[in-house]
Design a protein around this motif. Structure first.
Motif, PDB file in Angstrom:
ATOM      1  N   SER A  89       0.822  -1.203   0.000  1.00 47.77           N
ATOM      2  CA  SER A  89       0.000   0.000   0.000  1.00 47.77           C
ATOM      3  C   SER A  89       0.864   1.264   0.000  1.00 47.77           C
ATOM      4  CB  SER A  89      -0.926  -0.009   1.221  1.00 47.77           C
ATOM      5  OG  SER A  89      -1.780   1.086   1.194  1.00 47.77           O
ATOM      6  N   GLY A  90       1.955   1.230   0.754  1.00 47.43           N
ATOM      7  CA  GLY A  90       2.839   2.390   0.804  1.00 47.43           C
ATOM      8  C   GLY A  90       3.455   2.691  -0.555  1.00 47.43           C
ATOM      9  N   THR A  91       3.773   1.640  -1.285  1.00 49.07           N
ATOM     10  CA  THR A  91       4.341   1.826  -2.631  1.00 49.07           C
ATOM     11  C   THR A  91       3.330   2.488  -3.540  1.00 49.07           C
ATOM     12  OG1 THR A  91       5.714  -0.137  -2.358  1.00 49.07           O
ATOM     13  CG2 THR A  91       5.330   0.595  -4.614  1.00 49.07           C
ATOM     14  N   VAL A  92       2.099   1.998  -3.465  1.00 51.02           N
ATOM     15  CA  VAL A  92       1.038   2.566  -4.310  1.00 51.02           C
ATOM     16  C   VAL A  92       0.820   4.032  -3.959  1.00 51.02           C
ATOM     17  CG1 VAL A  92      -1.434   2.493  -4.781  1.00 51.02           C
ATOM     18  CG2 VAL A  92      -0.110   0.378  -4.755  1.00 51.02           C
ATOM     19  N   LYS A  93       0.807   4.319  -2.661  1.00 53.70           N
ATOM     20  CA  LYS A  93       0.583   5.707  -2.231  1.00 53.70           C
ATOM     21  C   LYS A  93       1.682   6.616  -2.783  1.00 53.70           C
ATOM     22  CE  LYS A  93      -1.351   5.905   1.742  1.00 53.70           C
ATOM     23  NZ  LYS A  93      -1.671   5.898   3.167  1.00 53.70           N
ATOM     24  N   ALA A  94       2.920   6.163  -2.690  1.00 51.07           N
ATOM     25  CA  ALA A  94       4.041   6.967  -3.196  1.00 51.07           C
ATOM     26  C   ALA A  94       3.948   7.122  -4.710  1.00 51.07           C
ATOM     27  CB  ALA A  94       5.364   6.293  -2.817  1.00 51.07           C
ATOM     28  N   GLN A  95       3.551   6.056  -5.395  1.00 52.92           N
ATOM     29  CA  GLN A  95       3.435   6.137  -6.848  1.00 52.92           C
ATOM     30  C   GLN A  95       2.327   7.098  -7.256  1.00 52.92           C
ATOM     31  OE1 GLN A  95       2.929   1.925  -7.584  1.00 52.92           O
ATOM     32  NE2 GLN A  95       5.052   1.693  -8.282  1.00 52.92           N
ATOM     33  N   LEU A  96       1.270   7.114  -6.488  1.00 50.64           N
ATOM     34  CA  LEU A  96       0.169   8.025  -6.809  1.00 50.64           C
ATOM     35  C   LEU A  96       0.588   9.478  -6.605  1.00 50.64           C
ATOM     36  CD1 LEU A  96      -2.737   8.491  -7.640  1.00 50.64           C
ATOM     37  CD2 LEU A  96      -3.434   8.126  -5.262  1.00 50.64           C
ATOM     38  N   VAL A  97       1.263   9.743  -5.516  1.00 51.31           N
ATOM     39  CA  VAL A  97       1.715  11.115  -5.248  1.00 51.31           C
ATOM     40  C   VAL A  97       2.677  11.578  -6.337  1.00 51.31           C
ATOM     41  CG1 VAL A  97       3.060  12.541  -3.663  1.00 51.31           C
ATOM     42  CG2 VAL A  97       1.328  10.974  -2.760  1.00 51.31           C
ATOM     43  N   ARG A  98       3.630  10.707  -6.666  1.00 46.77           N
ATOM     44  CA  ARG A  98       4.608  11.077  -7.707  1.00 46.77           C
ATOM     45  C   ARG A  98       3.917  11.262  -9.052  1.00 46.77           C
ATOM     46  NH1 ARG A  98       8.209   7.214  -5.548  1.00 46.77           N
ATOM     47  NH2 ARG A  98       7.477   5.711  -7.103  1.00 46.77           N
ATOM     48  N   GLY A  99       3.051  10.317  -9.380  1.00 52.92           N
ATOM     49  CA  GLY A  99       2.376  10.379 -10.678  1.00 52.92           C
ATOM     50  C   GLY A  99       1.516  11.620 -10.806  1.00 52.92           C
ATOM     51  N   ARG A 100       0.800  11.932  -9.746  1.00 54.42           N
ATOM     52  CA  ARG A 100      -0.057  13.137  -9.770  1.00 54.42           C
ATOM     53  C   ARG A 100       0.794  14.393  -9.918  1.00 54.42           C
ATOM     54  NH1 ARG A 100      -5.191  13.690  -8.008  1.00 54.42           N
ATOM     55  NH2 ARG A 100      -4.639  15.673  -7.070  1.00 54.42           N
ATOM     56  N   ALA A 101       1.899  14.430  -9.209  1.00 53.54           N
ATOM     57  CA  ALA A 101       2.753  15.619  -9.278  1.00 53.54           C
ATOM     58  C   ALA A 101       3.310  15.798 -10.692  1.00 53.54           C
ATOM     59  CB  ALA A 101       3.900  15.496  -8.273  1.00 53.54           C
ATOM     60  N   ARG A 102       3.712  14.711 -11.291  1.00 55.00           N
ATOM     61  CA  ARG A 102       4.264  14.813 -12.649  1.00 55.00           C
ATOM     62  C   ARG A 102       3.186  15.222 -13.650  1.00 55.00           C
ATOM     63  NH1 ARG A 102       8.032   9.357 -12.992  1.00 55.00           N
ATOM     64  NH2 ARG A 102       9.591  10.040 -11.504  1.00 55.00           N
ATOM     65  N   LEU A 103       2.021  14.636 -13.490  1.00 56.22           N
ATOM     66  CA  LEU A 103       0.924  15.004 -14.383  1.00 56.22           C
ATOM     67  C   LEU A 103       0.555  16.467 -14.208  1.00 56.22           C
ATOM     68  CD1 LEU A 103      -1.775  12.166 -14.475  1.00 56.22           C
ATOM     69  CD2 LEU A 103      -0.255  12.934 -16.293  1.00 56.22           C
ATOM     70  N   ALA A 104       0.471  16.883 -12.954  1.00 57.73           N
ATOM     71  CA  ALA A 104       0.082  18.264 -12.681  1.00 57.73           C
ATOM     72  C   ALA A 104       1.072  19.237 -13.297  1.00 57.73           C
ATOM     73  CB  ALA A 104      -0.015  18.477 -11.169  1.00 57.73           C
ATOM     74  N   GLN A 105       2.340  18.882 -13.194  1.00 57.03           N
ATOM     75  CA  GLN A 105       3.359  19.758 -13.767  1.00 57.03           C
ATOM     76  C   GLN A 105       3.248  19.777 -15.295  1.00 57.03           C
ATOM     77  OE1 GLN A 105       7.400  18.561 -13.025  1.00 57.03           O
ATOM     78  NE2 GLN A 105       8.175  20.640 -13.321  1.00 57.03           N
ATOM     79  N   ALA A 106       3.102  18.593 -15.871  1.00 56.89           N
ATOM     80  CA  ALA A 106       3.041  18.515 -17.333  1.00 56.89           C
ATOM     81  C   ALA A 106       1.794  19.201 -17.886  1.00 56.89           C
ATOM     82  CB  ALA A 106       3.065  17.052 -17.778  1.00 56.89           C
TER      83      ALA A 106
END
Lengths: 163, 247
Positions: free
Chosen positions: A136-153
């Motif tokens: 679950s922790g891995t998924v949470k980190a992946q979601l945060v990172r993915g959202r941040a990258r998407l938001a920036q892009a």
């Protein structure tokens, strides 16, 4: 054997799964292939799958996990031959959606899976973790990172991920 | 209020999946503790084993890659043995369908001065016809962009004249520079494809793919569709226009 039940399930679940897979893979062809494979497996094991609480979730789990293999294969192919925006698919993406797809493709596939499942299906990180067999922790980190990258892009405000 | 990323992803998914419904063909569940019935699934899927396709020449899998075999009942350019474990033929593979083709139909090729060659190839199975564009065997690490149908219509046969494009690229592992290319299919009887833009005109051959492709004429050319609007014409043996499109 409940052929009619399976047929009804297939027809009702197909469009939703196709939608997720199209966003995940970026092409209608790959989405159709993955749907094909996943529903084929469901048909083979229908006597078991139909008794599950969420048969559609089972099929989605098969397809989304299978998409990882396809992604690796596609990555190798696209290094050699890249298709331009001009192709045969009936879906016509407007400029904004092309930007969204480019942004999604820039994510590692594992992050893309998490982002798509979370935002398109409103799955929680716990549910995604179960679906993808990841901590679950891995998924949470992946979601945060993915959202941040998407938001920036995509130049949108990055908000706290729903968990 | 929906957050912007959710809204954007949903919007894009809607566009990607516009008009999609479950394919209409029959899907049968497998009975439990009973005779296994074949699972029939519709729509595009990767192909099964191409052992000996209907009307094609039987070719031993051990035939060296690159050796072309011709058959009057097959594609005009013949068939070639599919490379194994090189990333090429496997694009036609599907676990659901059951295997990787042992031979590929050579549908069209791009003339180029390269160690490797770009080509449009096909694979036929009992229920599927697939075409793909990429590096012709025996080059390794080839990539194919492919499309499969149930054969009616054959891939890229749903419109009169179809043109698809790839941009220039470098095959990373081998470092082979690949030119931009255009390829597609034309109505039966087309013999020449003409591509024109801003006074620049090239003509390439269109090749009869044979009965399993409904005799569609497939073609490929070193041409960048991304370079601006292109008028594409299909001409018959008498030079008469049989189809036209613009990309």
């Amino acid at each position: 054997v409940a052929v009619d039940d399976f047929d009804a399930f297939y027809r009702s679940a197909y469009p939703g799964l196709f939608r997720v897979l199209a966003l995940l893979t970026g092409t209608r062809e790959d989405a159709a292939d993955l749907c094909q494979e996943a529903f084929g497996k469901a048909a083979e094991s229908w006597y078991r799958v139909q008794g599950l609480d969420d048969p559609a979730g089972w099929v989605r789990r098969v397809a989304v996990n299978r998409a990882v293999d396809l992604s690796r294969r596609r990555g190798r192919q696209r290094r050699a031959v890249r298709r331009l925006a001009a192709d045969l698919e009936p879906a016509q993406l407007d400029g904004l959606s092309v930007e969204v797809m480019d942004a999604l493709r820039s994510l590692p596939f594992t992050e893309r899976q998490v982002v798509v499942l979370h935002h398109l299906l409103s799955l929680t990180t716990s549910e995604i973790a179960q679906e993808l067999s990841r901590p679950s922790g891995t998924v949470k980190a992946q979601l945060v990172r993915g959202r941040a990258r998407l938001a920036q892009a995509l130049r949108v405000p990055a908000e706290e991920a729903r968990t | 209020m929906t957050d912007p990323i959710t809204a954007l992803l949903n919007r894009t998914a809607d566009q990607l999946a516009a008009g999609v419904t479950a394919p209409p063909a029959a899907v049968q569940p497998r009975p439990h503790r009973s005779t296994v019935r074949r699972v029939l699934l519709p729509a595009a899927a990767a192909a099964a084993v191409v052992a000996v396709a209907v009307g094609a020449v039987a070719v031993a899998p051990s035939r060296p890659a690159g050796t072309t075999v011709y058959s009057a009942a097959g594609p005009e350019l013949g068939t070639v043995a599919a490379p194994r474990n090189q990333g090429g033929a496997e694009i036609f593979d599907s676990a659901a369908a059951g295997g990787t083709p042992t031979e590929l139909d050579l549908l069209a090729r791009v003339d180029q001065d390269q160690a490797a060659e770009l080509a449009l190839v096909g694979a036929r199975t009992a229920g599927q016809v697939c075409v793909g564009f990429g590096l012709l065997p025996p080059a390794v690490n080839q990539g194919f962009d492919r499309l499969c149908t149930d054969g009616d219509p054959p891939p890229w046969g749903e419109q009169s004249l179809v043109a698809v494009g790839t941009g220039p690229a470098t095959e990373e592992i081998n470092g082979i520079d690949l030119p931009a290319a255009a390829y597609g299919s034309a109505p039966p009887g087309a013999r020449t494809i003409e591509l024109a833009r801003d006074g620049e005109v090239i003509r390439v051959d269109a090749r009869d793919a044979g009965p399993d492709y409904k005799h569609r004429a497939y073609w490929a050319a070193a041409w960048d569709l991304g370079g601006g609007p292109t008028t594409i014409r299909a001409l018959n043996a008498d030079g008469e226009e049989v189809a036209r499109t613009r990309r």
